[in-house]
Design a protein around this motif. Sequence first.
Motif, PDB file in Angstrom:
ATOM      1  N   SER A  51       0.986  -1.143  -0.086  1.00 35.59           N
ATOM      2  CA  SER A  51       0.506  -0.146  -0.085  1.00 35.59           C
ATOM      3  C   SER A  51       0.971   1.462   0.305  1.00 35.59           C
ATOM      4  N   VAL A  52       0.329   2.025  -0.594  1.00 35.77           N
ATOM      5  CA  VAL A  52       0.972   3.446  -0.574  1.00 35.77           C
ATOM      6  C   VAL A  52      -0.108   4.705  -0.646  1.00 35.77           C
ATOM      7  N   THR A  53       0.359   5.013   1.007  1.00 34.04           N
ATOM      8  CA  THR A  53      -0.362   6.666   1.329  1.00 34.04           C
ATOM      9  C   THR A  53      -0.043   8.004   0.989  1.00 34.04           C
ATOM     10  N   LEU A  54      -0.729   8.499   0.945  1.00 31.36           N
ATOM     11  CA  LEU A  54      -0.574   9.845   0.105  1.00 31.36           C
ATOM     12  C   LEU A  54      -1.356  10.849   1.386  1.00 31.36           C
ATOM     13  N   TYR A  55      -0.995  11.994   2.613  1.00 23.97           N
ATOM     14  CA  TYR A  55      -0.928  11.916   3.790  1.00 23.97           C
ATOM     15  C   TYR A  55      -0.058  13.727   4.164  1.00 23.97           C
ATOM     16  N   GLY A  56      -0.843  14.885   4.526  1.00 20.29           N
ATOM     17  CA  GLY A  56      -0.317  15.727   4.793  1.00 20.29           C
ATOM     18  C   GLY A  56      -1.041  16.741   6.153  1.00 20.29           C
ATOM     19  N   VAL A  57      -0.175  17.878   6.173  1.00 18.29           N
ATOM     20  CA  VAL A  57      -0.805  19.237   7.100  1.00 18.29           C
ATOM     21  C   VAL A  57      -0.450  20.191   6.646  1.00 18.29           C
ATOM     22  N   VAL A  58      -2.085  21.016   6.368  1.00 16.83           N
ATOM     23  CA  VAL A  58      -1.606  21.988   6.293  1.00 16.83           C
ATOM     24  C   VAL A  58      -1.984  22.957   7.791  1.00 16.83           C
ATOM     25  N   ASP A  59      -0.692  24.179   8.486  1.00 17.69           N
ATOM     26  CA  ASP A  59      -1.233  24.628   9.120  1.00 17.69           C
ATOM     27  C   ASP A  59      -0.783  26.483   8.996  1.00 17.69           C
ATOM     28  N   LEU A  60      -1.413  27.499   8.666  1.00 17.13           N
ATOM     29  CA  LEU A  60      -1.941  28.702   8.542  1.00 17.13           C
ATOM     30  C   LEU A  60      -2.363  29.717   9.817  1.00 17.13           C
ATOM     31  N   GLY A  61      -1.078  30.874  10.013  1.00 15.57           N
ATOM     32  CA  GLY A  61      -2.128  31.451  10.815  1.00 15.57           C
ATOM     33  C   GLY A  61      -1.373  32.903  10.796  1.00 15.57           C
ATOM     34  N   ILE A  62      -2.094  34.088  12.015  1.00 13.09           N
ATOM     35  CA  ILE A  62      -1.928  35.222  12.390  1.00 13.09           C
ATOM     36  C   ILE A  62      -1.327  35.584  13.089  1.00 13.09           C
ATOM     37  N   GLN A  94       2.527  33.038   8.921  1.00 12.47           N
ATOM     38  CA  GLN A  94       3.125  31.953   9.203  1.00 12.47           C
ATOM     39  C   GLN A  94       2.351  30.418   9.073  1.00 12.47           C
ATOM     40  N   SER A  95       3.259  29.599   8.356  1.00 12.78           N
ATOM     41  CA  SER A  95       3.413  28.528   8.256  1.00 12.78           C
ATOM     42  C   SER A  95       3.610  28.061   9.271  1.00 12.78           C
ATOM     43  N   GLY A  96       3.089  26.754   9.458  1.00  4.97           N
ATOM     44  CA  GLY A  96       3.267  25.250   9.948  1.00  4.97           C
ATOM     45  C   GLY A  96       4.459  25.739  11.076  1.00  4.97           C
ATOM     46  N   VAL A  97       3.265  26.185  12.262  1.00  4.67           N
ATOM     47  CA  VAL A  97       3.642  26.417  13.678  1.00  4.67           C
ATOM     48  C   VAL A  97       3.201  25.178  14.816  1.00  4.67           C
ATOM     49  N   PRO A  98       2.651  25.428  14.911  1.00  6.66           N
ATOM     50  CA  PRO A  98       2.163  23.559  16.083  1.00  6.66           C
ATOM     51  C   PRO A  98       2.640  22.629  15.335  1.00  6.66           C
ATOM     52  N   LEU A  99       2.262  22.455  13.864  1.00  2.29           N
ATOM     53  CA  LEU A  99       2.401  21.385  13.135  1.00  2.29           C
ATOM     54  C   LEU A  99       2.831  21.797  12.246  1.00  2.29           C
ATOM     55  N   GLY A 100       4.301  20.979  11.416  1.00  3.48           N
ATOM     56  CA  GLY A 100       4.860  21.965  10.335  1.00  3.48           C
ATOM     57  C   GLY A 100       4.000  21.402   9.036  1.00  3.48           C
ATOM     58  N   SER A 101       3.883  22.916   8.587  1.00  7.03           N
ATOM     59  CA  SER A 101       3.490  22.106   6.714  1.00  7.03           C
ATOM     60  C   SER A 101       3.898  21.168   6.414  1.00  7.03           C
ATOM     61  N   ARG A 102       3.245  19.591   5.955  1.00 12.07           N
ATOM     62  CA  ARG A 102       4.394  19.063   5.131  1.00 12.07           C
ATOM     63  C   ARG A 102       2.849  18.336   4.046  1.00 12.07           C
ATOM     64  N   TRP A 103       3.963  17.900   3.356  1.00 12.93           N
ATOM     65  CA  TRP A 103       3.400  16.613   1.990  1.00 12.93           C
ATOM     66  C   TRP A 103       3.929  15.064   2.546  1.00 12.93           C
ATOM     67  N   GLY A 104       3.358  13.997   2.475  1.00 13.77           N
ATOM     68  CA  GLY A 104       4.373  13.055   2.197  1.00 13.77           C
ATOM     69  C   GLY A 104       3.919  11.944   1.898  1.00 13.77           C
ATOM     70  N   LEU A 105       4.384  11.071   1.443  1.00 14.89           N
ATOM     71  CA  LEU A 105       3.826   9.755   0.833  1.00 14.89           C
ATOM     72  C   LEU A 105       4.170   8.219   1.541  1.00 14.89           C
ATOM     73  N   LYS A 106       3.919   7.375   1.980  1.00 13.11           N
ATOM     74  CA  LYS A 106       4.480   5.813   2.804  1.00 13.11           C
ATOM     75  C   LYS A 106       3.827   5.324   2.157  1.00 13.11           C
ATOM     76  N   GLY A 107       4.657   3.630   2.344  1.00 10.50           N
ATOM     77  CA  GLY A 107       3.831   2.811   2.152  1.00 10.50           C
ATOM     78  C   GLY A 107       4.889   1.932   2.434  1.00 10.50           C
ATOM     79  N   THR A 108       4.371   0.180   2.438  1.00  8.47           N
ATOM     80  CA  THR A 108       5.085  -0.578   3.132  1.00  8.47           C
ATOM     81  C   THR A 108       4.415  -2.092   2.040  1.00  8.47           C
TER      82      THR A 108
END
Length: 378
Positions: A23-34, A60-74
């Motif tokens: 399996s391959v999973t696309l995931y991510g986090v988008v964090d943005l604030g003032i 500013q982006s990615g403060v409590p959680l870093g803004s990211r995208w990724g692929l993970k697989g097994t």
Amino acid sequence: MKIYWVVALPLAVLAGGAQAQSSVTLYGVVDLGIDYANNVVNASNGQAVAGSGGKLFQMQSGVPLGSRWGLKGTEDLGGGLSAIFRLESGFDAANGAVGGGLAFSRNAYVGLQSTRYGTLTFGRQWDANVDLLEPFTLNGQYGGWYFAHPNDMDNLDNGFSVANAIKYVSPTIGGFTAEGHYSLGGHAGQFSTDSTWSAAVAYAGGAFSAGVGYLRVNDPLTAVSGYASGGSFTNAIFGDALARARSQNVLAVGASYVIGSFKLSANFSDTAFRSANGGGDVTFQNYELSGIYNVTSALLFGAGFTYTVGHDHASDTTPKYQQANVIAQYALSKRTSVYAMGVFQNASGDAPVAQIAGFNPSSTSHQVAARLGITHSF
């Protein structure tokens, strides 16, 4: 008979491949604030501009959680063994820039995972302290970047990952998990140059959890950079020590206890920049206590206090910092949360100015920052 084997062999290979689960999973986090911060100076070529300083409003982006995208697989290889990989890239949600100028700035590794023997991976990864000790900090649970110990001197806010790393994570036995990594420096005839290593062990059993770990980074300015001064940023807390240090050594311990809807956490870290000033060490100790209260399944409040004391052995000076952090977070859904957070830092002793991680130094011994933001995961 020859025809039989010519046909049967490919079919057998295909059948074996069809049985393997992958399996391959696309995931991510988008964090943005003032953000708002006071007394923030400007910097040029890594140096504070004299006479500057004022109020700052920014997105500013990615403060409590870093803004990211990724692929993970097994891929299931059978017998409890799997092949795994992860490719994870940080980015700036405010302007779309790639994090750290790398295609995969956070993680890029491949390896094998065994239910019996643990996991062995190779590539760009987090060190053992990040994995097993960061969860005992408030920044590792909620708040992130701005809640870090001054300028994340101990990397317990995963300010940097390590390249060229060989990493092992044990299976959990009796509540205990052990982890270690070694990162190759890659310099001919200089085995230790730019190399890093870490080792940590953690225990989780019921309401109580605890851990201890150690990280060593040789030649930290070139090996991992961290919060190095440069361009429009200056690190007034340990920037000079980082630039000159032969190594950055971090010992960290932490523990937490859950009582109903309340979680109490505490941690201590000792960071030493070896031979950082005239052959003498520059050291810092951080003491942090924090609590998180889940008012409802959607609403939580968190607060923490960090006391930091440093010692420049060459000049015999002792900078001190006190920092208070607060956050309120409300989950609109399982994937989307809004939050408000605030930080206050006071510098005392021989510390000339305050500096909250993520901002340029204050023009005074105090600095305040506040943020309203939204986080969405996918």
